[in-house]
Write a protein that holds these residues in place. Sequence first.
Motif, PDB file in Angstrom:
ATOM      1  N   VAL A 105       0.857  -1.185   0.000  1.00  0.00           N
ATOM      2  CA  VAL A 105       0.000   0.000   0.000  1.00  0.00           C
ATOM      3  C   VAL A 105       0.889   1.230   0.000  1.00  0.00           C
ATOM      4  O   VAL A 105       1.833   1.324   0.793  1.00  0.00           O
ATOM      5  CB  VAL A 105      -0.920   0.023   1.240  1.00  0.00           C
ATOM      6  CG1 VAL A 105      -1.736   1.312   1.276  1.00  0.00           C
ATOM      7  CG2 VAL A 105      -1.836  -1.186   1.244  1.00  0.00           C
ATOM      8  N   GLN A 106       0.599   2.158  -0.874  1.00  0.00           N
ATOM      9  CA  GLN A 106       1.299   3.444  -0.873  1.00  0.00           C
ATOM     10  C   GLN A 106       0.323   4.523  -0.449  1.00  0.00           C
ATOM     11  O   GLN A 106      -0.831   4.538  -0.896  1.00  0.00           O
ATOM     12  CB  GLN A 106       1.872   3.738  -2.255  1.00  0.00           C
ATOM     13  CG  GLN A 106       3.011   2.799  -2.635  1.00  0.00           C
ATOM     14  CD  GLN A 106       3.668   3.188  -3.950  1.00  0.00           C
ATOM     15  OE1 GLN A 106       3.019   3.667  -4.855  1.00  0.00           O
ATOM     16  NE2 GLN A 106       4.977   2.983  -4.032  1.00  0.00           N
ATOM     17  N   LEU A 107       0.793   5.428   0.399  1.00  0.00           N
ATOM     18  CA  LEU A 107      -0.064   6.452   0.994  1.00  0.00           C
ATOM     19  C   LEU A 107       0.501   7.833   0.704  1.00  0.00           C
ATOM     20  O   LEU A 107       1.703   8.058   0.882  1.00  0.00           O
ATOM     21  CB  LEU A 107      -0.156   6.233   2.507  1.00  0.00           C
ATOM     22  CG  LEU A 107      -0.624   4.850   2.963  1.00  0.00           C
ATOM     23  CD1 LEU A 107      -0.467   4.701   4.478  1.00  0.00           C
ATOM     24  CD2 LEU A 107      -2.053   4.592   2.545  1.00  0.00           C
ATOM     25  N   VAL A 108      -0.381   8.742   0.296  1.00  0.00           N
ATOM     26  CA  VAL A 108       0.038  10.114   0.011  1.00  0.00           C
ATOM     27  C   VAL A 108      -0.924  11.072   0.701  1.00  0.00           C
ATOM     28  O   VAL A 108      -2.119  11.087   0.386  1.00  0.00           O
ATOM     29  CB  VAL A 108       0.064  10.401  -1.505  1.00  0.00           C
ATOM     30  CG1 VAL A 108       0.475  11.841  -1.757  1.00  0.00           C
ATOM     31  CG2 VAL A 108       1.000   9.431  -2.213  1.00  0.00           C
ATOM     32  N   GLU A 109      -0.380  11.855   1.629  1.00  0.00           N
ATOM     33  CA  GLU A 109      -1.198  12.820   2.368  1.00  0.00           C
ATOM     34  C   GLU A 109      -1.244  14.161   1.642  1.00  0.00           C
ATOM     35  O   GLU A 109      -0.315  14.517   0.904  1.00  0.00           O
ATOM     36  CB  GLU A 109      -0.643  13.050   3.776  1.00  0.00           C
ATOM     37  CG  GLU A 109      -0.523  11.818   4.630  1.00  0.00           C
ATOM     38  CD  GLU A 109       0.857  11.201   4.594  1.00  0.00           C
ATOM     39  OE1 GLU A 109       1.238  10.506   5.552  1.00  0.00           O
ATOM     40  OE2 GLU A 109       1.570  11.408   3.586  1.00  0.00           O
ATOM     41  N   SER A 110      -2.297  14.901   1.900  1.00  0.00           N
ATOM     42  CA  SER A 110      -2.428  16.261   1.380  1.00  0.00           C
ATOM     43  C   SER A 110      -3.370  17.040   2.281  1.00  0.00           C
ATOM     44  O   SER A 110      -4.041  16.454   3.139  1.00  0.00           O
ATOM     45  CB  SER A 110      -2.950  16.252  -0.064  1.00  0.00           C
ATOM     46  OG  SER A 110      -4.233  15.666  -0.116  1.00  0.00           O
ATOM     47  N   GLY A 111      -3.411  18.360   2.081  1.00  0.00           N
ATOM     48  CA  GLY A 111      -4.358  19.185   2.813  1.00  0.00           C
ATOM     49  C   GLY A 111      -3.774  19.970   3.971  1.00  0.00           C
ATOM     50  O   GLY A 111      -4.483  20.754   4.605  1.00  0.00           O
ATOM     51  N   GLY A 112      -2.509  19.764   4.257  1.00  0.00           N
ATOM     52  CA  GLY A 112      -1.894  20.520   5.334  1.00  0.00           C
ATOM     53  C   GLY A 112      -1.703  21.977   4.953  1.00  0.00           C
ATOM     54  O   GLY A 112      -1.893  22.369   3.802  1.00  0.00           O
ATOM     55  N   GLY A 113      -1.336  22.791   5.947  1.00  0.00           N
ATOM     56  CA  GLY A 113      -1.112  24.198   5.668  1.00  0.00           C
ATOM     57  C   GLY A 113      -1.061  25.006   6.936  1.00  0.00           C
ATOM     58  O   GLY A 113      -0.930  24.455   8.033  1.00  0.00           O
ATOM     59  N   LEU A 114      -1.160  26.320   6.768  1.00  0.00           N
ATOM     60  CA  LEU A 114      -1.120  27.259   7.886  1.00  0.00           C
ATOM     61  C   LEU A 114      -2.537  27.748   8.165  1.00  0.00           C
ATOM     62  O   LEU A 114      -3.260  28.161   7.243  1.00  0.00           O
ATOM     63  CB  LEU A 114      -0.215  28.436   7.529  1.00  0.00           C
ATOM     64  CG  LEU A 114      -0.157  29.601   8.517  1.00  0.00           C
ATOM     65  CD1 LEU A 114       0.436  29.138   9.844  1.00  0.00           C
ATOM     66  CD2 LEU A 114       0.649  30.748   7.933  1.00  0.00           C
ATOM     67  N   VAL A 115      -2.936  27.691   9.425  1.00  0.00           N
ATOM     68  CA  VAL A 115      -4.286  28.107   9.805  1.00  0.00           C
ATOM     69  C   VAL A 115      -4.210  28.803  11.159  1.00  0.00           C
ATOM     70  O   VAL A 115      -3.325  28.490  11.975  1.00  0.00           O
ATOM     71  CB  VAL A 115      -5.241  26.894   9.846  1.00  0.00           C
ATOM     72  CG1 VAL A 115      -4.819  25.899  10.909  1.00  0.00           C
ATOM     73  CG2 VAL A 115      -6.683  27.337  10.035  1.00  0.00           C
TER      74      VAL A 115
END
Length: 125
Positions: free
Chosen positions: A2-12
């Motif tokens: 299984v390969q996993l790729v995260e997204s959606g992070g940032g400064l808040v």
Amino acid sequence: QVQLVESGGGLVQAGGSLRLSCAASGRAFSSYSMAWFRQAPGKEREFVAAVISSGGSTSYAASVKGRFTISRDNAKNMVYLQMNSLKAEDTAVYYCAASALRYYTGNNPTNYNYWGQGTQVTVSS
């Protein structure tokens, strides 16, 4: 595999919201339990939330319970972490993880077989 790729992070800003996404490859995605962990600078990696393979049961760290929600969409091979009422202490790199234990929602990182590369979340106070 299984390969996993995260997204959606940032400064808040503190009090704000973010939604993290984790895209998984592999046709067996629906047989894995999934989790989110995080690691702040100078600290050990810590458990945030987990969901079993079917999505029918979840668990949360006490520090995020009531503010974060983990969910999954097996049809899309996706896992999400909705983060509300963010605090400065939520600042960390957030990692998606997959466990071959179908019904596992525990916090032991050694029980998770696959990890993503992480996405940075920074909460300004």
